[in-house]
Design a protein around this motif. Structure first.
Motif, PDB file in Angstrom:
ATOM      1  N   SER A 138      -5.835  -2.585  -2.204  1.00 30.45           N
ATOM      2  CA  SER A 138      -6.037  -3.077  -3.568  1.00 30.45           C
ATOM      3  C   SER A 138      -5.083  -4.229  -3.854  1.00 30.45           C
ATOM      4  O   SER A 138      -3.978  -4.276  -3.316  1.00 30.45           O
ATOM      5  N   ASP A 139      -5.519  -5.133  -4.709  1.00 29.94           N
ATOM      6  CA  ASP A 139      -4.646  -6.206  -5.179  1.00 29.94           C
ATOM      7  C   ASP A 139      -4.150  -5.937  -6.594  1.00 29.94           C
ATOM      8  O   ASP A 139      -3.569  -6.815  -7.223  1.00 29.94           O
ATOM      9  N   TRP A 141      -1.607  -4.657  -8.814  1.00 27.77           N
ATOM     10  CA  TRP A 141      -0.215  -4.228  -8.874  1.00 27.77           C
ATOM     11  C   TRP A 141       0.039  -3.473 -10.171  1.00 27.77           C
ATOM     12  O   TRP A 141      -0.370  -3.907 -11.240  1.00 27.77           O
TER      13      TRP A 141
END
Length: 152
Positions: A138-139, A141
């Motif tokens: 996943s990107d 954050w």
């Protein structure tokens, strides 16, 4: 920036903490608590060690920061008194603006995560540290722990 990156953190600090109850759930709610830390430089500033104590939480942590001259990067190595083991390190450097960013891989609650530490707002008497996790693949954050440092 040179290896002098963590010179600012030498000495005694008080630390105001905000931490998510669940490090991957931004809606899990924040808790706030105080801490205090004392750090010391070694090897002409190429190493820094500090202990941070969280009186209301009943544990403390130890960070070993090491500068690698051949890469120009720092490794940040954390251990908590609850486990007595070193977590996987994060690695990175300070940018020209003085902000430091460090990345690594770890696991949280049995799930692999990417980890980001960011140092900013660094002054003679203040500094800010943030931790964020992104689930593997996943990107997205999730900033899950913020420490505001004030010179003690």
């Amino acid at each position: 920036m040179t290896h002098r990156g963590f010179d600012f953190l030498d000495g005694a600090w008080t630390v105001r903490n905000r931490r998510l109850a669940d490090f991957l759930d931004p809606d899990s709610g924040w808790e706030e608590f105080d801490g205090h830390t004392t750090g010391r430089l070694f090897w002409d500033g190429r190493a820094h060690v500090d202990e941070i104590v969280f009186p209301s939480k009943g544990f403390s942590g130890l960070t070993l920061r090491l500068y690698e001259p051949e890469t120009g990067e720092w490794t940040l190595n954390w251990s908590a008194s609850r486990t007595g083991r070193l977590d996987p390190p994060v690695r990175g450097r300070f940018a020209e603006d003085g902000t430091g960013e460090f990345h690594g891989d770890d696991d949280y609650a049995g799930r692999p995560v990417r980890v980001r530490f960011r140092w900013s707002g660094i002054g003679q008497d203040t500094a800010r540290w943030e931790q964020a996790f992104a689930a593997a693949g996943s990107d997205a954050w999730v900033t899950n722990w913020v420490m505001e440092f004030s010179r003690a």
